[in-house]
Motif scaffolding. Sequence first.
Motif, mmCIF file in Angstrom:
data_model
loop_
_atom_site.group_PDB
_atom_site.id
_atom_site.type_symbol
_atom_site.label_atom_id
_atom_site.label_comp_id
_atom_site.label_asym_id
_atom_site.label_seq_id
_atom_site.Cartn_x
_atom_site.Cartn_y
_atom_site.Cartn_z
ATOM 1 N N GLN A 284 0.755 -1.147 -0.101
ATOM 2 C CA GLN A 284 0.045 -0.180 -0.106
ATOM 3 C C GLN A 284 0.915 1.087 0.186
ATOM 4 O O GLN A 284 0.336 2.069 -0.395
ATOM 5 N N TYR A 285 1.884 1.081 0.739
ATOM 6 C CA TYR A 285 3.055 2.401 0.845
ATOM 7 C C TYR A 285 3.614 2.585 -0.361
ATOM 8 O O TYR A 285 3.711 3.806 -1.025
ATOM 9 N N ALA A 286 3.914 1.505 -1.029
ATOM 10 C CA ALA A 286 4.731 1.501 -2.506
ATOM 11 C C ALA A 286 3.820 1.989 -3.418
ATOM 12 O O ALA A 286 4.299 2.803 -4.210
ATOM 13 N N GLU A 287 2.516 1.892 -3.535
ATOM 14 C CA GLU A 287 1.792 2.453 -4.644
ATOM 15 C C GLU A 287 1.328 3.968 -4.188
ATOM 16 O O GLU A 287 1.367 4.533 -5.259
ATOM 17 N N LEU A 288 1.322 4.065 -2.913
ATOM 18 C CA LEU A 288 1.103 5.564 -2.735
ATOM 19 C C LEU A 288 2.403 6.420 -2.961
ATOM 20 O O LEU A 288 2.053 7.494 -3.527
ATOM 21 N N SER A 289 3.462 5.820 -2.517
ATOM 22 C CA SER A 289 4.691 6.598 -2.955
ATOM 23 C C SER A 289 4.883 6.876 -4.470
ATOM 24 O O SER A 289 5.278 8.007 -4.858
ATOM 25 N N ASN A 290 4.712 5.882 -5.223
ATOM 26 C CA ASN A 290 4.853 5.840 -6.684
ATOM 27 C C ASN A 290 3.849 6.913 -7.201
ATOM 28 O O ASN A 290 4.251 7.774 -8.073
ATOM 29 N N GLU A 291 2.562 6.933 -6.787
ATOM 30 C CA GLU A 291 1.748 7.865 -7.288
ATOM 31 C C GLU A 291 2.040 9.156 -6.789
ATOM 32 O O GLU A 291 2.106 10.155 -7.735
ATOM 33 N N LEU A 292 2.460 9.641 -5.520
ATOM 34 C CA LEU A 292 2.832 10.830 -5.128
ATOM 35 C C LEU A 292 4.040 11.339 -6.131
ATOM 36 O O LEU A 292 3.922 12.519 -6.691
ATOM 37 N N GLY A 293 5.118 10.258 -6.637
ATOM 38 C CA GLY A 293 6.137 10.929 -7.312
ATOM 39 C C GLY A 293 5.459 11.185 -8.687
ATOM 40 O O GLY A 293 6.079 12.032 -9.192
ATOM 41 N N ARG A 294 4.618 10.551 -9.172
ATOM 42 C CA ARG A 294 4.070 11.115 -10.514
ATOM 43 C C ARG A 294 3.274 12.369 -10.447
ATOM 44 O O ARG A 294 2.694 12.608 -11.509
ATOM 45 N N ARG A 295 2.709 12.795 -9.295
ATOM 46 C CA ARG A 295 1.752 13.699 -9.417
ATOM 47 C C ARG A 295 2.235 15.171 -8.886
ATOM 48 O O ARG A 295 1.513 16.252 -8.912
ATOM 49 N N VAL A 296 3.605 15.143 -8.304
ATOM 50 C CA VAL A 296 3.978 16.447 -7.821
ATOM 51 C C VAL A 296 4.359 17.571 -8.820
ATOM 52 O O VAL A 296 4.912 16.929 -9.833
ATOM 53 N N LEU A 297 3.907 18.672 -8.573
ATOM 54 C CA LEU A 297 4.058 19.932 -9.553
ATOM 55 C C LEU A 297 5.193 20.786 -9.257
ATOM 56 O O LEU A 297 5.764 20.698 -8.121
ATOM 57 N N LEU A 298 5.826 21.342 -10.085
ATOM 58 C CA LEU A 298 6.879 22.304 -9.952
ATOM 59 C C LEU A 298 6.607 23.519 -9.077
ATOM 60 O O LEU A 298 7.427 23.963 -8.357
ATOM 61 N N ASP A 299 5.215 24.115 -9.317
ATOM 62 C CA ASP A 299 5.103 25.613 -8.679
ATOM 63 C C ASP A 299 3.851 25.408 -7.566
ATOM 64 O O ASP A 299 3.339 26.550 -7.319
#
Length: 502
Positions: free
Chosen positions: A249-264
């Motif tokens: 569950q953590y791995a899936e959440l971590s991967n998704e967060l990495g794909r959604r963080v924005l620059l600004d």
Amino acid sequence: MYKILVAEDSKPILRDIVRLIQKENAEICVETVYDGEEAMELLSRFKPDIIFTDIKMPVMDGLTLIQKAKQMYPRVKCVIISGYTDFTFTHEALMLQVDDYVMKPVDEEQFEVLLTRLMEEIDGLRVCRTEAVMQQILQEEKLIPESSLPEQYMLALIRVGLFQQYAAPLSRELVNEVMRQAKVKGRFWIVNTRLNSEKLIVYDRKDSAARDRILLWDKKILENLSGKYTRVNIIESGEYDGIMDLGRQYAELSNELGRRVLLDEVNVFKAKCGSEGHKEYIRQREELDIFRTRIGRVLKNRSAEDYRKEVSRRVKEWKKVRYPVYVLRKFLIALMDEMLLNETGNTGLLEEPGTLADRMLNDCATYGELEMQLSEYGDYMTEIREERPGASVEMAQELVQYMRVNVYKNLSLQDMAQHFDISSSYICRLFKMYYSDTPISYYNRIKIEEAKTMLTDYPNMRVKDIAEMLGFSDQYYFSKVFKQQYGVSPLVYRSQIYGNSG
């Protein structure tokens, strides 16, 4: 539920203590005995959280009971019930690591304060034990689960910084403090992950906390942490009911967060069901191929004006479609790769394209700053070979080595130019070409890396002294440069290293 054992041979005092205990909290189970031997017989079956015991009792005295109880259950809280004539025994009890004592006759107000404190300490120990078990589950270690693990829960993953190498640590103490400030109710646990720049919060849903309430808490946590860190993002899950699957569950959440963080922007994201859409992936891949072809043609023609136009157009498109950082990184790496391919007669960039891309994204808080950084390459596209051809790579490396040797000085651009007998403009072009940075900014980056080491290795050294040793005459400028590189001030960085939230 708290379990309390009271061992007291005086029935009036025993009744008085039981009354005070039951008055304090309904979720308390109390067992009573009149001597230490009875207490020992009950101990292994009852497994109390707290023992109140008189010192002088028949058959087995209170001190012996405490000693044996601590051997069986080291975490049990022990409180002696003492008269004024028992001071010698009281002193001996304290040597046995007794948690506190109650004087006869029992003062009601003092007893309530004592019991509240002991129950809070027990709650803290339970939380720590549960968090340790959750961390074992997260790391897929073998264990025997405890009954205190939640049956229904939600997760929230907090991450500071964009890239681990530039991220400051995030301590459990600080997260716990900001959760207190956010007035988070109910049970929750803060679990360490393999990254020191993130924490996983496990919210117990037993109290039926609504998802929108948890979202509100997470937004307050984000707001509080954003006052300390320049980059903070949180992603929260849906509801789970399988705590033994916490690692996945953590791995899936971590991967998704990495794909959604924005620059600004910083955000609290809600986890989506399913993975990234194939159509979106294909579209990004096609755009990346088109970008690589167009920017390669511009670099080959060595037209600074065309290069700036292409960069400006692309950055505006990235901002419009709100590409996350991990996608922007692909475009920047493609740009660096094309620069390497078109840099004939030179070895090209002295740092790996991914490293340059990470540093550039870490330093840029807006798309405007990113466009400015990329556009600066146009200033030297037609000039870098005009001075000292074939020697630029070696010169760039020598300049960096000179900076490292003189990290405790305050070199100027003129000092470097004079030492190597080259022009200041040539140095600037070398650093932009090979390190994607200005000479002074790169020099300050070396200094801040040294400052990070000093903050870690010398906890009692003042920040002001570190700044002065590294050639910063202004402590506030030093703090600004440090925060730009690692996302937090030097003081906050040190507090997180040593695990306190101050």
